[in-house]
Design a protein around this motif. Structure first.
Motif, PDB file in Angstrom:
ATOM      1  N   UNK A 204     100.688 -30.627 -69.599  1.00 47.17           N
ATOM      2  CA  UNK A 204     101.496 -31.821 -69.356  1.00 47.17           C
ATOM      3  C   UNK A 204     102.779 -31.421 -68.643  1.00 47.17           C
ATOM      4  N   UNK A 205     103.324 -32.379 -67.930  1.00 43.42           N
ATOM      5  CA  UNK A 205     104.639 -32.217 -67.313  1.00 43.42           C
ATOM      6  C   UNK A 205     105.308 -33.587 -67.329  1.00 43.42           C
ATOM      7  N   UNK A 206     106.610 -33.606 -67.638  1.00 46.56           N
ATOM      8  CA  UNK A 206     107.341 -34.872 -67.636  1.00 46.56           C
ATOM      9  C   UNK A 206     108.710 -34.674 -67.006  1.00 46.56           C
ATOM     10  N   UNK A 207     109.191 -35.751 -66.408  1.00 52.68           N
ATOM     11  CA  UNK A 207     110.521 -35.782 -65.808  1.00 52.68           C
ATOM     12  C   UNK A 207     111.228 -37.008 -66.352  1.00 52.68           C
ATOM     13  N   UNK A 208     112.462 -36.819 -66.841  1.00 54.38           N
ATOM     14  CA  UNK A 208     113.243 -37.917 -67.376  1.00 54.38           C
ATOM     15  C   UNK A 208     114.610 -37.927 -66.722  1.00 54.38           C
ATOM     16  N   UNK A 209     114.947 -39.021 -66.058  1.00 54.45           N
ATOM     17  CA  UNK A 209     116.300 -39.199 -65.540  1.00 54.45           C
ATOM     18  C   UNK A 209     117.172 -39.673 -66.694  1.00 54.45           C
ATOM     19  N   UNK A 210     118.395 -39.167 -66.790  1.00 52.60           N
ATOM     20  CA  UNK A 210     119.278 -39.525 -67.907  1.00 52.60           C
ATOM     21  C   UNK A 210     119.453 -41.040 -67.961  1.00 52.60           C
ATOM     22  N   UNK A 211     119.241 -41.589 -69.154  1.00 55.40           N
ATOM     23  CA  UNK A 211     119.366 -43.034 -69.347  1.00 55.40           C
ATOM     24  C   UNK A 211     118.064 -43.785 -69.117  1.00 55.40           C
ATOM     25  N   UNK A 212     116.991 -43.087 -68.801  1.00 59.40           N
ATOM     26  CA  UNK A 212     115.697 -43.716 -68.541  1.00 59.40           C
ATOM     27  C   UNK A 212     114.605 -43.029 -69.350  1.00 59.40           C
ATOM     28  N   UNK A 213     113.440 -43.650 -69.411  1.00 60.29           N
ATOM     29  CA  UNK A 213     112.306 -43.066 -70.113  1.00 60.29           C
ATOM     30  C   UNK A 213     111.665 -41.973 -69.264  1.00 60.29           C
ATOM     31  N   UNK A 214     111.051 -41.031 -69.946  1.00 60.69           N
ATOM     32  CA  UNK A 214     110.353 -39.944 -69.262  1.00 60.69           C
ATOM     33  C   UNK A 214     109.060 -40.468 -68.647  1.00 60.69           C
ATOM     34  N   UNK A 215     108.697 -39.903 -67.494  1.00 62.45           N
ATOM     35  CA  UNK A 215     107.417 -40.172 -66.854  1.00 62.45           C
ATOM     36  C   UNK A 215     106.594 -38.904 -67.014  1.00 62.45           C
ATOM     37  N   UNK A 216     105.339 -39.059 -67.503  1.00 62.40           N
ATOM     38  CA  UNK A 216     104.557 -37.902 -67.907  1.00 62.40           C
ATOM     39  C   UNK A 216     103.155 -37.930 -67.307  1.00 62.40           C
ATOM     40  N   UNK A 217     102.638 -36.748 -67.000  1.00 65.21           N
ATOM     41  CA  UNK A 217     101.240 -36.569 -66.631  1.00 65.21           C
ATOM     42  C   UNK A 217     100.671 -35.543 -67.597  1.00 65.21           C
ATOM     43  N   UNK A 218      99.635 -35.936 -68.347  1.00 60.47           N
ATOM     44  CA  UNK A 218      99.046 -35.034 -69.337  1.00 60.47           C
ATOM     45  C   UNK A 218      97.540 -35.184 -69.341  1.00 60.47           C
ATOM     46  N   UNK A 219      96.857 -34.104 -69.699  1.00 60.20           N
ATOM     47  CA  UNK A 219      95.407 -34.129 -69.787  1.00 60.20           C
ATOM     48  C   UNK A 219      94.861 -32.725 -69.900  1.00 60.20           C
ATOM     49  N   UNK A 220      93.561 -32.601 -69.739  1.00 60.13           N
ATOM     50  CA  UNK A 220      92.908 -31.298 -69.760  1.00 60.13           C
ATOM     51  C   UNK A 220      92.634 -30.896 -68.322  1.00 60.13           C
ATOM     52  N   UNK A 221      93.296 -29.857 -67.873  1.00 58.03           N
ATOM     53  CA  UNK A 221      93.208 -29.417 -66.482  1.00 58.03           C
ATOM     54  C   UNK A 221      92.939 -27.919 -66.420  1.00 58.03           C
ATOM     55  N   UNK A 222      92.507 -27.454 -65.258  1.00 63.17           N
ATOM     56  CA  UNK A 222      92.231 -26.030 -65.053  1.00 63.17           C
ATOM     57  C   UNK A 222      93.378 -25.296 -64.368  1.00 63.17           C
ATOM     58  N   UNK A 223      94.137 -25.984 -63.506  1.00 63.61           N
ATOM     59  CA  UNK A 223      95.162 -25.308 -62.711  1.00 63.61           C
ATOM     60  C   UNK A 223      96.568 -25.839 -62.942  1.00 63.61           C
ATOM     61  N   UNK A 224      96.744 -27.142 -62.900  1.00 68.77           N
ATOM     62  CA  UNK A 224      98.092 -27.700 -62.947  1.00 68.77           C
ATOM     63  C   UNK A 224      98.100 -29.126 -63.464  1.00 68.77           C
ATOM     64  N   UNK A 225      99.291 -29.562 -63.888  1.00 71.44           N
ATOM     65  CA  UNK A 225      99.540 -30.950 -64.266  1.00 71.44           C
ATOM     66  C   UNK A 225     100.582 -31.498 -63.302  1.00 71.44           C
ATOM     67  N   UNK A 226     100.495 -32.763 -63.004  1.00 74.72           N
ATOM     68  CA  UNK A 226     101.428 -33.393 -62.080  1.00 74.72           C
ATOM     69  C   UNK A 226     100.762 -33.665 -60.757  1.00 74.72           C
ATOM     70  N   UNK A 227     101.511 -34.065 -59.789  1.00 77.70           N
ATOM     71  CA  UNK A 227     102.968 -34.193 -59.777  1.00 77.70           C
ATOM     72  C   UNK A 227     103.460 -35.449 -60.493  1.00 77.70           C
ATOM     73  N   UNK A 228     104.689 -35.355 -60.999  1.00 84.34           N
ATOM     74  CA  UNK A 228     105.397 -36.486 -61.591  1.00 84.34           C
ATOM     75  C   UNK A 228     106.636 -36.696 -60.750  1.00 84.34           C
ATOM     76  N   UNK A 229     106.790 -37.901 -60.229  1.00 86.37           N
ATOM     77  CA  UNK A 229     107.882 -38.220 -59.314  1.00 86.37           C
ATOM     78  C   UNK A 229     108.741 -39.328 -59.915  1.00 86.37           C
ATOM     79  N   UNK A 230     110.057 -39.112 -60.000  1.00 87.60           N
ATOM     80  CA  UNK A 230     110.980 -40.059 -60.627  1.00 87.60           C
ATOM     81  C   UNK A 230     112.196 -40.253 -59.731  1.00 87.60           C
ATOM     82  N   UNK A 231     112.652 -41.507 -59.617  1.00 86.83           N
ATOM     83  CA  UNK A 231     113.911 -41.742 -58.900  1.00 86.83           C
ATOM     84  C   UNK A 231     115.059 -41.483 -59.873  1.00 86.83           C
ATOM     85  N   UNK A 232     115.835 -40.468 -59.592  1.00 83.25           N
ATOM     86  CA  UNK A 232     116.934 -40.085 -60.471  1.00 83.25           C
ATOM     87  C   UNK A 232     118.286 -40.427 -59.878  1.00 83.25           C
ATOM     88  N   UNK A 233     118.328 -40.717 -58.586  1.00 80.83           N
ATOM     89  CA  UNK A 233     119.617 -40.926 -57.945  1.00 80.83           C
ATOM     90  C   UNK A 233     120.450 -39.676 -58.077  1.00 80.83           C
TER      91      UNK A 233
END
Length: 126
Positions: free
Chosen positions: A75-104
């Motif tokens: 899993x990988x998640x990105x959280x901009x301060x003051x907002x909820x985290x956006x997450x990508x999780x599952x069963x993978x062989x190489x990588x998780x993501x991408x997770x893209x968030x507008x943080x300003x």
């Protein structure tokens, strides 16, 4: 009659393209591990590495296994301060993501897990 044949070929091509799009990436992987922008950080931990990119107020992250090949929980998640985290999780062989968030111009927190290892960046990129 030639018009019907061309129409049939066009519809067949469209249907094939839609089926490929719905099937998604091969091998049970997350979406393509590509983030736009410049690499802002490379965060290493015991079972992998998180790559963090920044562009025009957006922050994007992917978590890559140190030993790819074996399917495991990631899993990988990105959280901009003051907002909820956006997450990508599952069963993978190489990588998780991408997770893209507008943080300003806000700080972000990056969290990742690969197998038994995990990473928590705290607030970064302030």
């Amino acid at each position: 009659m030639g018009g019907r044949r061309r129409w049939g070929v066009g519809v067949g091509t469209l249907v094939a393209g839609l089926l490929l799009a719905l099937a998604g990436p091969a091998g049970g992987e997350a979406h393509a591990a590509a983030c736009a922008g410049h690499k802002a950080r490379k965060l290493s931990f015991s079972t992998g590495t998180v790559h963090v990119y920044r562009k025009s107020g957006f922050v994007c992250a992917t978590a890559h296994a140190a030993k790819p090949g074996k399917a495991r929980h990631m899993s990988v998640s990105v959280q901009a301060r003051g907002h909820r985290a956006v997450k990508n999780a599952g069963t993978f062989k190489k990588y998780a993501g991408p997770v893209n968030v507008h943080a300003g111009k806000r700080c972000v927190r990056i969290k990742a897990t690969i197998g038994g290892g995990s990473y928590n960046s705290g607030w970064i990129l302030c």
